[in-house]
Every structure is written in C-alpha cells, then in structure tokens.
Design a protein around this motif. Structure first.
Motif, PDB file in Angstrom:
ATOM      1  N   ALA A   1     -22.666  53.082 -38.238  1.00 44.48           N
ATOM      2  CA  ALA A   1     -23.455  53.611 -37.119  1.00 44.48           C
ATOM      3  C   ALA A   1     -22.881  53.160 -35.776  1.00 44.48           C
ATOM      4  O   ALA A   1     -23.509  52.392 -35.036  1.00 44.48           O
ATOM      5  CB  ALA A   1     -24.909  53.170 -37.250  1.00 44.48           C
ATOM      6  N   PRO A   2     -21.663  53.632 -35.423  1.00 44.57           N
ATOM      7  CA  PRO A   2     -21.068  53.234 -34.140  1.00 44.57           C
ATOM      8  C   PRO A   2     -21.831  53.843 -32.963  1.00 44.57           C
ATOM      9  O   PRO A   2     -22.547  54.839 -33.118  1.00 44.57           O
ATOM     10  CB  PRO A   2     -19.645  53.793 -34.233  1.00 44.57           C
ATOM     11  N   VAL A   3     -21.663  53.243 -31.803  1.00 43.67           N
ATOM     12  CA  VAL A   3     -22.333  53.740 -30.599  1.00 43.67           C
ATOM     13  C   VAL A   3     -21.547  53.274 -29.378  1.00 43.67           C
ATOM     14  O   VAL A   3     -20.933  52.198 -29.394  1.00 43.67           O
ATOM     15  CB  VAL A   3     -23.802  53.241 -30.532  1.00 43.67           C
ATOM     16  N   GLU A   4     -21.534  54.078 -28.331  1.00 42.48           N
ATOM     17  CA  GLU A   4     -20.906  53.674 -27.082  1.00 42.48           C
ATOM     18  C   GLU A   4     -21.883  52.815 -26.290  1.00 42.48           C
ATOM     19  O   GLU A   4     -23.014  53.236 -26.020  1.00 42.48           O
ATOM     20  CB  GLU A   4     -20.496  54.903 -26.268  1.00 42.48           C
ATOM     21  N   ALA A   5     -21.458  51.614 -25.932  1.00 42.08           N
ATOM     22  CA  ALA A   5     -22.340  50.695 -25.216  1.00 42.08           C
ATOM     23  C   ALA A   5     -21.508  49.676 -24.454  1.00 42.08           C
ATOM     24  O   ALA A   5     -20.280  49.601 -24.616  1.00 42.08           O
ATOM     25  CB  ALA A   5     -23.291  50.000 -26.188  1.00 42.08           C
ATOM     26  N   ASP A   6     -22.196  48.885 -23.645  1.00 43.38           N
ATOM     27  CA  ASP A   6     -21.517  47.882 -22.819  1.00 43.38           C
ATOM     28  C   ASP A   6     -21.666  46.470 -23.358  1.00 43.38           C
ATOM     29  O   ASP A   6     -20.829  45.607 -23.091  1.00 43.38           O
ATOM     30  CB  ASP A   6     -22.093  47.922 -21.388  1.00 43.38           C
ATOM     31  N   VAL A   7     -22.739  46.234 -24.094  1.00 45.55           N
ATOM     32  CA  VAL A   7     -23.011  44.886 -24.554  1.00 45.55           C
ATOM     33  C   VAL A   7     -23.781  44.921 -25.866  1.00 45.55           C
ATOM     34  O   VAL A   7     -24.548  45.855 -26.127  1.00 45.55           O
ATOM     35  CB  VAL A   7     -23.809  44.112 -23.464  1.00 45.55           C
ATOM     36  N   VAL A   8     -23.533  43.914 -26.722  1.00 45.83           N
ATOM     37  CA  VAL A   8     -24.256  43.741 -27.993  1.00 45.83           C
ATOM     38  C   VAL A   8     -25.067  42.455 -27.898  1.00 45.83           C
ATOM     39  O   VAL A   8     -24.549  41.422 -27.462  1.00 45.83           O
ATOM     40  CB  VAL A   8     -23.298  43.657 -29.196  1.00 45.83           C
ATOM     41  N   THR A   9     -26.320  42.500 -28.299  1.00 40.31           N
ATOM     42  CA  THR A   9     -27.129  41.289 -28.359  1.00 40.31           C
ATOM     43  C   THR A   9     -27.932  41.280 -29.651  1.00 40.31           C
ATOM     44  O   THR A   9     -28.243  42.341 -30.213  1.00 40.31           O
ATOM     45  CB  THR A   9     -28.071  41.174 -27.142  1.00 40.31           C
ATOM     46  N   GLY A  10     -28.241  40.094 -30.142  1.00 42.22           N
ATOM     47  CA  GLY A  10     -29.026  39.955 -31.366  1.00 42.22           C
ATOM     48  C   GLY A  10     -30.388  39.375 -31.063  1.00 42.22           C
ATOM     49  O   GLY A  10     -30.565  38.636 -30.089  1.00 42.22           O
ATOM     50  N   VAL A  11     -31.372  39.698 -31.901  1.00 39.19           N
ATOM     51  CA  VAL A  11     -32.713  39.127 -31.759  1.00 39.19           C
ATOM     52  C   VAL A  11     -32.697  37.737 -32.401  1.00 39.19           C
ATOM     53  O   VAL A  11     -32.453  37.617 -33.601  1.00 39.19           O
ATOM     54  CB  VAL A  11     -33.773  40.029 -32.426  1.00 39.19           C
ATOM     55  N   PRO A  12     -32.919  36.680 -31.628  1.00 41.89           N
ATOM     56  CA  PRO A  12     -32.851  35.324 -32.186  1.00 41.89           C
ATOM     57  C   PRO A  12     -33.927  35.115 -33.251  1.00 41.89           C
ATOM     58  O   PRO A  12     -35.027  35.651 -33.127  1.00 41.89           O
ATOM     59  CB  PRO A  12     -33.125  34.430 -30.974  1.00 41.89           C
ATOM     60  N   ASP A  13     -33.625  34.314 -34.314  1.00 40.17           N
ATOM     61  CA  ASP A  13     -32.346  33.703 -34.572  1.00 40.17           C
ATOM     62  C   ASP A  13     -31.596  34.431 -35.701  1.00 40.17           C
ATOM     63  O   ASP A  13     -30.380  34.397 -35.766  1.00 40.17           O
ATOM     64  CB  ASP A  13     -32.543  32.245 -35.018  1.00 40.17           C
ATOM     65  N   SER A  14     -32.347  35.049 -36.603  1.00 40.69           N
ATOM     66  CA  SER A  14     -31.766  35.537 -37.853  1.00 40.69           C
ATOM     67  C   SER A  14     -30.827  36.717 -37.660  1.00 40.69           C
ATOM     68  O   SER A  14     -30.072  37.058 -38.576  1.00 40.69           O
ATOM     69  CB  SER A  14     -32.881  35.923 -38.832  1.00 40.69           C
ATOM     70  N   SER A  15     -30.838  37.363 -36.498  1.00 43.36           N
ATOM     71  CA  SER A  15     -30.010  38.551 -36.283  1.00 43.36           C
ATOM     72  C   SER A  15     -28.722  38.269 -35.520  1.00 43.36           C
ATOM     73  O   SER A  15     -27.895  39.163 -35.352  1.00 43.36           O
ATOM     74  CB  SER A  15     -30.818  39.615 -35.532  1.00 43.36           C
ATOM     75  N   ILE A  16     -28.552  37.040 -35.052  1.00 44.77           N
ATOM     76  CA  ILE A  16     -27.399  36.728 -34.215  1.00 44.77           C
ATOM     77  C   ILE A  16     -26.092  36.893 -34.990  1.00 44.77           C
ATOM     78  O   ILE A  16     -25.108  37.420 -34.469  1.00 44.77           O
ATOM     79  CB  ILE A  16     -27.534  35.317 -33.632  1.00 44.77           C
TER      80      ILE A  16
END
Length: 470
Positions: A280-295
């Motif tokens: 599932a690619p996507v064009e974006a500027d930044v990736v962030t994870g929901v702390p903590d289990s998704s980082i």
C-alpha cells in the motif's frame, strides 16, 4: 502501550522460578517486565517446601507490593501473575495466582489465555458438587485436577489439561514442585530460561533480560514440564498439533525486545511495515508511528519507501491510567492527555500514520484529528495488520462482531469514519510472510482467527461464557 485508549487488551502475563533464594524478589522484577500485559491486578505465591505464601491485590505491580511484603514471601520457588480482566471480570477474588489448599497438598495457579469450554465445564463441575469461589475460568483447572485426586499430581494435571479447550500458558506451584504447561496449539507464548542454577519461566523473554537469566527454549505446544530439586522433566499431555501462536502477540501485545518462536518482535514489526509499504504505497512527506507498539512498523515503512520517519506523535509517559475514564465522553480528552501531535513536524506535511490495528475505530479517528489540528495537510493511515473482523475467544477482549468496525464497514467507509485521506491494511498473506519462518513446519504457525474467522480450535457458541455471546 496505549492499552487503555486503544480498546484492545490481552489477558495477562505469567512468571515462575524454581531454585532461587530470592524467588519472590526475582518474580517481582519479572512481573515488572511483563506489566504491559496486565495492569488491573498482580500477585505472587512462594513455596518454602512446606507451605505456600500469597500476596496479591488490584493495581499495578508497584502498587500491590511494598518492601515489607517480601519478608512473608519466603521460599526458593514462586509463581507470579499480572492481570487484565477479560473473562471473569474484576474483583480481588479473581486476581491470580489462585491458591487452593487441601489436606494432601496445596497449589497455586497462574494462567494466561482463555478456555473456550469453561462455561460447560463449570456447569458439569457444579452438577457434581463443586462449589466455585471465583468467576475466573482458571478455577476450572484446579477443580479438574482435584477431581482426579486418586492419581499422583503429575497424572492429575495432565488429565485435567486434556479436558480443557482453548488457549492457556499455565504455571502451577505446589509445596514441592513447579508445573508448566502450554496448550496443544501453542496459542500463547511461554519460554523457559536459567538464572544460575534456578529455572525461570515467563510469558515473554524480556523478563529474562531484566533479571539476567539466559533463554533456553520455548515451551512446546502440548508439553507439561515438571521442575523440582532433582531437575526438569518433560511429558506430552496432548498429541502434537501445528502451532498457531497468536499473531497479535507480534502485532501489538509483546514488547519489542522479546523473542517469539525464534523471531525478535521489533524485527518482525519492521518487516510488517516494509511489507505494508510494498502492498500500500503512498506519496507523502513524513512517516510517523502511534507510540509505542507501532513505531517499529513505521520505521520499516519508512525504510521501504524512503519517506523520512519522524516523531510526529509523542506519548506522555507521566499520565496515570486513572485519568483514562470509561465513559465515551471522556475518552477523547484521555487521548489528548496520552498523545500529542508535534506541530513542527507535521504542519504543512502529507503524513503517513502507521498503526498496529484498528478495533473500534474511535481512537484512530481522534489521532487523525490530532494530526490535522496540528496542521497536517493529508493523513494517510496504514495499518500493519489485516482488518479485525471476528471476535477472539482466546483471551483478547473483542467479544462480539458488533464492536468491531471492520466487521460492519468496508475499508472505504472506515476511511471516511476516521477522517483519513486514505486507509490500507496489511494482507493476511503479508502478515504471515513477515512472521512465519517455515509455513510447512508443524512448529511454526500463527492464529489469524480475528482476521479470517478460521479458529484453530473448536468453538462452543452455546457454552462459552455469556460475555462472548453476540
């Protein structure tokens, strides 16, 4: 972990030790490492060879235990437990370990998982004269063991375990022996290690690291271990079956520094993130994870796409769990107290928000809103697991399809409901590729019943506890 606001909780964690002069203290530290698996209650039982000594209570491990308690918890062996209540509900009487005393011998039980035939067995036991003291399914095991009182303890435990169905990683402590068992499908994690000359057992290997124990191996599905002063012996109480370790242990529950089935949890989550990026690619500027289990998955997604990873969401680690109230009206404020969006990172940016799962959708909606209020121009949600469409009967508190957003809405509808610009999930094939080392092996496999509806054991819809009925 954000167990309080994500709405997904696993039942508990177990720890046990045999042959250590500071058994209670080692168990206390081991339970600290497992605190993420349950925050509602904790307990420790020790054996000095002649009697069992118990201390337990509601709350976090450091709330339940004070330094003065350890003078009473004497002995060279101990079992401990941290609890999140699913079946049986709350209350002191359901906090484990559960202790049962009798003239011949006493025993303490600590159990992680859920018995799918507990309700039927309770009815059967009550009809035969048993008087149950708790609403926990764990008590069923004790009654089945004592009903086989004419057998020696080893045989009685093996016989009792052959009658229960579902998920269980269990430790049983008597005055002179420690028993350890895992259900025939290996749905729950359980490992054994050594600390000097002492044997150590824990739900996760991170507990070994905290106390300085060395990992030996995982307890095998359908295996009963018996540990005493002469050493350790093993027997099978069930015919070998293909292992189906709960996939959510990798996705969410276990700590990143733990190893499951020979695979590091952090590494597996990174692989999930990379697989998700390919699917599932996507064009974006930044990736962030929901702390903590998704980082970990967010880092993998970033590495695979080349989109920079940033801390776009920060967790406030000093907010006590008492601030998270059960009412729907107060949960949104609870999310804001637990999480903050970093405006300087997300403002004016197209953000990929990587999360481990969506259960009810309410938390995802609030986090998307946080990011957009902080100035994100787009928020693309990527979930490092498949949609949860089916209830879990093995110890996770998703009891009906009605509370699962993916069971009642299409991905497009879910995207609109949470306010995201796009939404994609990892496929079941992608999850399996990221976790399972050898798909053809009997020793390696995962349970994906919450995603697929294909349960690895028989489910008893008319006899499971009422909490699991639609």
């Amino acid at each position: 972990m954000l167990a309080e606001i994500k709405g997904l909780n696993e039942e508990c964690g177990v720890f046990a030790i045999w042959g250590h002069e500071k058994a209670a203290e080692m168990t206390y530290y081991g339970l600290h490492a497992l605190q993420h698996r349950g925050q509602e209650g904790a307990g420790i039982v020790t054996s000095d060879g002649e009697a069992l000594h118990l201390h337990k209570g509601n709350g976090l491990i450091n709330e339940v235990f004070q330094q003065a308690e350890f003078s009473r918890l004497t002995g060279h062996a101990a079992v401990g437990h941290v609890r999140y209540a699913t079946q049986g509900g709350g209350g002191y009487e359901n906090v484990q370990p559960l202790v049962f005393r009798s003239q011949r011998n006493s025993m303490a039980l600590a159990h992680n998982g859920n018995l799918v035939n507990a309700y039927a067995l309770k009815s059967q036991l009550e009809a035969q004269g048993s008087i149950l003291q708790t609403t926990s399914d764990t008590e069923v095991i004790a009654h089945l063991i004592k009903r086989n009182g004419y057998m020696d303890m080893d045989q009685a435990i093996a016989s009792a375990l052959s009658m229960v169905k579902g998920a269980y990683a269990i430790t049983i402590l008597t005055e002179d022996k420690l028993y350890v068992a895992l259900d025939p499908r290996g749905l729950r994690p359980l490992s054994i290690g050594m600390l000097g000359g002492a044997y150590v057992v824990a739900s996760e290997t991170c507990a070994f690291d905290l106390i300085g124990a060395s990992y030996i191996r995982e307890v095998r599905p359908g295996e009963l271990l018996m540990i005493d002063d002469t050493g350790i012996t093993s027997k099978e109480f069930s015919s070998p079956m293909k292992r189906t370790l709960c996939s959510m242990e990798y996705v969410y529950f276990s700590r990143p520094d733990s190893d499951l089935d020979g695979l590091n949890v952090h590494a597996s989550r990174k692989t999930m993130g990379k697989q998700l990026a390919m699917e599932a690619p996507v064009e974006a500027d930044v990736v962030t994870g929901v702390p903590d289990s998704s980082i970990s998955a967010a880092i993998g997604f970033s590495e695979a796409t080349g989109i920079p990873y940033e801390l776009g969401l920060i967790k406030n680690r000093y907010v006590g769990r008492t601030f998270i109230q059960p009412s729907q009206e107060l949960r949104e404020q609870g999310v804001k107290m637990k999480l903050s969006a970093v405006r300087g990172i997300v403002e004016g940016k197209r953000v990929v928000m990587v999360d481990d799962s969506i259960v009810r959708g309410t938390t995802s909606k609030r986090i998307v809103r946080l990011l957009k209020e902080a100035g994100a121009t787009e928020v693309h949600v990527r979930i490092a697991s498949p949609p949860i469409e089916n209830p879990c009967y093995y110890g996770i508190d998703t009891s009906t399809k009605g509370e699962l957003i993916a069971s009642n809405h299409s991905i497009e509808e879910m995207c609109e409901l949470i306010g995201a610009d796009s939404l994609s999930f990892l496929t079941t094939e992608g999850l399996e590729d990221a976790i399972v080392k050898d798909k053809d092996s009997m020793e390696h496999g995962i349970c994906q019943a919450c995603f697929t509806g294909n349960y690895p054991t028989e489910i008893y819809p008319d006899t499971v506890l009422p909490a699991y009925k639609e």
